[in-house]
Scaffold this active site. Structure first.
Site, PDB file in Angstrom:
ATOM      1  N   GLU A 180       7.743  -7.422 -20.301  1.00  0.00           N
ATOM      2  CA  GLU A 180       8.570  -8.418 -20.741  1.00  0.00           C
ATOM      3  C   GLU A 180       8.506  -8.872 -22.232  1.00  0.00           C
ATOM      4  O   GLU A 180       7.028  -8.705 -22.745  1.00  0.00           O
ATOM      5  CB  GLU A 180       8.366  -9.804 -19.897  1.00  0.00           C
ATOM      6  CG  GLU A 180       8.637  -9.660 -18.393  1.00  0.00           C
ATOM      7  CD  GLU A 180       8.349 -10.595 -17.771  1.00  0.00           C
ATOM      8  OE1 GLU A 180       7.999 -12.002 -18.299  1.00  0.00           O
ATOM      9  OE2 GLU A 180       8.022 -10.660 -16.334  1.00  0.00           O
ATOM     10  N   CYS A 190       3.244  -9.434 -12.872  1.00  0.00           N
ATOM     11  CA  CYS A 190       2.785  -8.067 -12.192  1.00  0.00           C
ATOM     12  C   CYS A 190       1.489  -7.761 -12.214  1.00  0.00           C
ATOM     13  O   CYS A 190       0.911  -7.431 -11.373  1.00  0.00           O
ATOM     14  CB  CYS A 190       3.381  -6.994 -13.405  1.00  0.00           C
ATOM     15  SG  CYS A 190       5.291  -7.269 -13.745  1.00  0.00           S
TER      16      CYS A 190
HETATM   17  C1  UGA Z   1       3.131  -5.232 -17.452  1.00  0.00           C
HETATM   18  C2  UGA Z   1       3.111  -3.646 -17.998  1.00  0.00           C
HETATM   19  O1  UGA Z   1       2.600  -3.610 -19.412  1.00  0.00           O
HETATM   20  C3  UGA Z   1       4.414  -3.015 -17.870  1.00  0.00           C
HETATM   21  O2  UGA Z   1       4.364  -1.700 -18.373  1.00  0.00           O
HETATM   22  C4  UGA Z   1       5.035  -3.222 -16.573  1.00  0.00           C
HETATM   23  O3  UGA Z   1       6.442  -2.666 -16.544  1.00  0.00           O
HETATM   24  C5  UGA Z   1       5.224  -4.767 -15.984  1.00  0.00           C
HETATM   25  O4  UGA Z   1       3.831  -5.376 -16.147  1.00  0.00           O
HETATM   26  C6  UGA Z   1       5.445  -4.644 -14.677  1.00  0.00           C
HETATM   27  O5  UGA Z   1       4.701  -4.265 -13.700  1.00  0.00           O
HETATM   28  O6  UGA Z   1       6.846  -4.893 -14.270  1.00  0.00           O
HETATM   29  P1  UGA Z   1       4.176  -7.386 -18.506  1.00  0.00           P
HETATM   30  O7  UGA Z   1       3.792  -8.079 -17.553  1.00  0.00           O
HETATM   31  O8  UGA Z   1       5.401  -7.751 -19.033  1.00  0.00           O
HETATM   32  O9  UGA Z   1       4.238  -5.904 -18.408  1.00  0.00           O
HETATM   33  O10 UGA Z   1       2.989  -7.822 -19.665  1.00  0.00           O
HETATM   34  P2  UGA Z   1       1.883  -6.982 -20.534  1.00  0.00           P
HETATM   35  O11 UGA Z   1       2.429  -7.030 -22.110  1.00  0.00           O
HETATM   36  O12 UGA Z   1       1.483  -5.986 -19.919  1.00  0.00           O
HETATM   37  O13 UGA Z   1       0.568  -7.917 -20.476  1.00  0.00           O
HETATM   38  C7  UGA Z   1      -0.046  -8.324 -19.375  1.00  0.00           C
HETATM   39  C8  UGA Z   1      -1.097  -9.546 -19.564  1.00  0.00           C
HETATM   40  O14 UGA Z   1      -2.130  -8.922 -19.951  1.00  0.00           O
HETATM   41  C9  UGA Z   1      -0.718 -10.837 -20.122  1.00  0.00           C
HETATM   42  O15 UGA Z   1      -0.945 -11.931 -19.775  1.00  0.00           O
HETATM   43  C10 UGA Z   1      -1.347 -10.534 -21.715  1.00  0.00           C
HETATM   44  O16 UGA Z   1      -1.404 -11.830 -22.442  1.00  0.00           O
HETATM   45  C11 UGA Z   1      -2.343  -9.814 -21.419  1.00  0.00           C
HETATM   46  N1  UGA Z   1      -2.999  -8.930 -22.395  1.00  0.00           N
HETATM   47  C12 UGA Z   1      -2.432  -7.690 -22.715  1.00  0.00           C
HETATM   48  C13 UGA Z   1      -4.138  -9.398 -23.043  1.00  0.00           C
HETATM   49  O17 UGA Z   1      -4.840 -10.445 -22.740  1.00  0.00           O
HETATM   50  N2  UGA Z   1      -4.817  -8.495 -24.073  1.00  0.00           N
HETATM   51  C14 UGA Z   1      -3.966  -7.171 -24.529  1.00  0.00           C
HETATM   52  O18 UGA Z   1      -4.664  -6.660 -25.333  1.00  0.00           O
HETATM   53  C15 UGA Z   1      -2.887  -6.983 -23.859  1.00  0.00           C
END
Ligand code: UGA
Length: 431
Positions: A155, A261
């Site tokens: 997202e 997710c």
């Molecule tokens: C995630 C996956 O990255 C996608 O590849 C997948 O398609 C999607 O889930 C899904 O299953 O549909 P998304 O939920 O959009 O995507 O979010 P991310 O950008 O992956 O972040 C997930 C969580 O981890 C967030 O709360 C974010 O703030 C946290 N995060 C991420 C951190 O705290 N630190 C980081 O370095 C990266």
């Protein structure tokens, strides 16, 4: 090709618009009439960068259509993609897949020639087999293949991810289905189609999310460790990430992972593992620690203002991360709820997620029109997501309107030196 997408949520809508942009003729259907009516007018029902322009462009070119009825759309489609929601359900201790199964039954009735049915929703391992069985039982004459193509879009950068995929996993053993899926992705310039078995494909999706969630958890624990021993987690993450085997992505500490997710996929995987006798001890630990982080962060905020009577908190960022309006399992919203439960006055602001946050927080907080209104008379400013605009606030203006100059930066986005110049005390994560 003619593509039918069922479900106009974050995944279904993005897929529909982007496949139309590739030149396919796409019909996206959803049961929610109000959603379909808005989309037909070119009004985006979610916040997703760059999707609005593509939606309007493809509606105008008539390559993209929206509808609520299934019959005609299935009869004309070469490929049917199921992208309906599979929310985590506590009672089942796994995904609620009833939406997928009822769609499968409905599609089955209208299959009049060979069709490829693609499961896009994140599902439990073995779901494609079940869908195949449902279609066969409902329409024994139906000629079809069920294929697993899990979604990896993030997202906030879903459009970019669609056109620049690192891999497209296709779970199928059928040569006929393979050819059609290859044809569907032909106009995509940068693509890496990887063919696997259906079950491997289903596992790749939840294993990837569980691994990334574990990586986030690792750096969060490392941040806590750095705080205790006097290191800087940003420097540690940078140094670690230069090693290609580790990689630089997903090493940003924060209030824990959230969204529609990671929380549900980790829980569903752990629960399935237990049921089949292959426990995921590591993932279970990650889930528990991530949930506990919410209480820990609320406590950290309270300890920053412990000497202030009836402190007022300005809370910036409500979605689960920046770049989206999605408040599902948002650490920010959960921390606000913890603060409210403790009787703290909270004023919130998010550039795009106010409407969704309101459905959860209701009238328990004050909703500000911008960062400055939120900070007016505040005793502490909390940064919960990493929006770029939060990095470039006018600290001179803020220093004049706050009641106490305290900052709690959960995402390490604020320039500490700059805030110190204006007399703020700035608390960051892991340094
Ligand atoms: C995630 C996956 O990255 C996608 O590849 C997948 O398609 C999607 O889930 C899904 O299953 O549909 P998304 O939920 O959009 O995507 O979010 P991310 O950008 O992956 O972040 C997930 C969580 O981890 C967030 O709360 C974010 O703030 C946290 N995060 C991420 C951190 O705290 N630190 C980081 O370095 C990266």
């Amino acid at each position: 090709m003619n593509l039918l997408v069922i479900g106009a949520g974050y995944v279904g809508l993005t897929m529909s618009v982007c496949f139309a942009e590739l030149g396919h003729s796409v019909i996206c259907i959803d049961k929610q009439k109000s959603k379909i009516n808005a989309l037909l007018k070119g009004e985006l029902t979610i916040f997703e960068k760059d999707l609005d322009k593509l939606l309007v462009k493809n509606l105008q070119s008539k390559r993209l259509k929206f509808d609520i009825s299934m019959k005609k759309s299935v009869e004309n489609a070469d490929v049917v993609m199921i992208a309906v929601g599979t929310p985590f359900e506590g009672k089942l201790n796994g995904y609620n897949q009833s939406g997928i199964y009822s769609v499968a039954k409905e599609i089955a009735r209208f299959i009049n020639k060979y069709r490829v049915i693609v499961i896009k929703s994140t599902v439990e391992v073995g779901t494609c087999d079940k869908v195949e069985q449902i279609i066969k039982e409902t329409n024994p004459k139906a000629d079809f293949d069920v294929v697993s193509i899990p979604e990896f879009l993030r997202e906030g950068s879903a459009v970019y991810d669609f056109f620049n995929p690192e891999r497209i996993i296709v779970g199928t053993g059928s040569p006929r289905a393979k050819d059609i899926i290859k044809e569907l992705h032909k106009p995509l310039k940068k693509k890496k189609l990887v063919f696997t078995s259906r079950r491997s494909s289903e596992i790749i999706k939840c294993a990837s999310n569980a691994f990334l969630a574990t990586k986030v958890h690792f750096i969060n624990e490392m941040a806590d460790f750095c705080e205790k021993v006097g290191g800087n987690v940003c420097e540690v993450a940078y140094g670690m990430g230069l090693d290609k085997r580790i990689g630089r992505e997903f090493l940003k500490p924060g209030p824990g992972y959230g969204g529609g997710c990671f929380p549900k996929d980790t829980k569903a995987l752990a629960s399935l593992g237990k049921r089949v006798g292959a426990s995921f001890n590591l993932i279970e630990t990650v889930i528990c620690a991530n949930e506990n982080r919410i209480k820990g962060f609320a406590q950290k905020i309270l300890s920053c203002v412990k000497d202030i009577k009836n402190p007022k908190v300005a809370f910036l960022g409500l979605a689960f991360k920046s770049g989206t309006d999605d408040c599902r399992c948002s650490p920010g919203v959960d921390i606000v709820l913890e603060l409210i439960n403790k009787g703290v006055k909270v004023c919130v602001y998010d550039p795009v997620a106010m409407k969704n946050a309101k459905t959860i927080l209701k009238s328990s907080v004050f909703y500000a029109k911008d960062e400055y209104e939120a900070a007016k008379g505040a005793d502490i400013i909390v940064f919960a997501t990493e929006w770029k605009q939060f990095k470039f606030l006018d600290w001179t203006k803020l220093s004049k309107i706050v009641n106490n100059k305290i900052i709690f930066d959960m995402r390490n986005i604020v320039d500490k030196q700059e805030t110190l110049k204006h007399g703020f005390e700035c608390c960051k994560i892991g340094c």
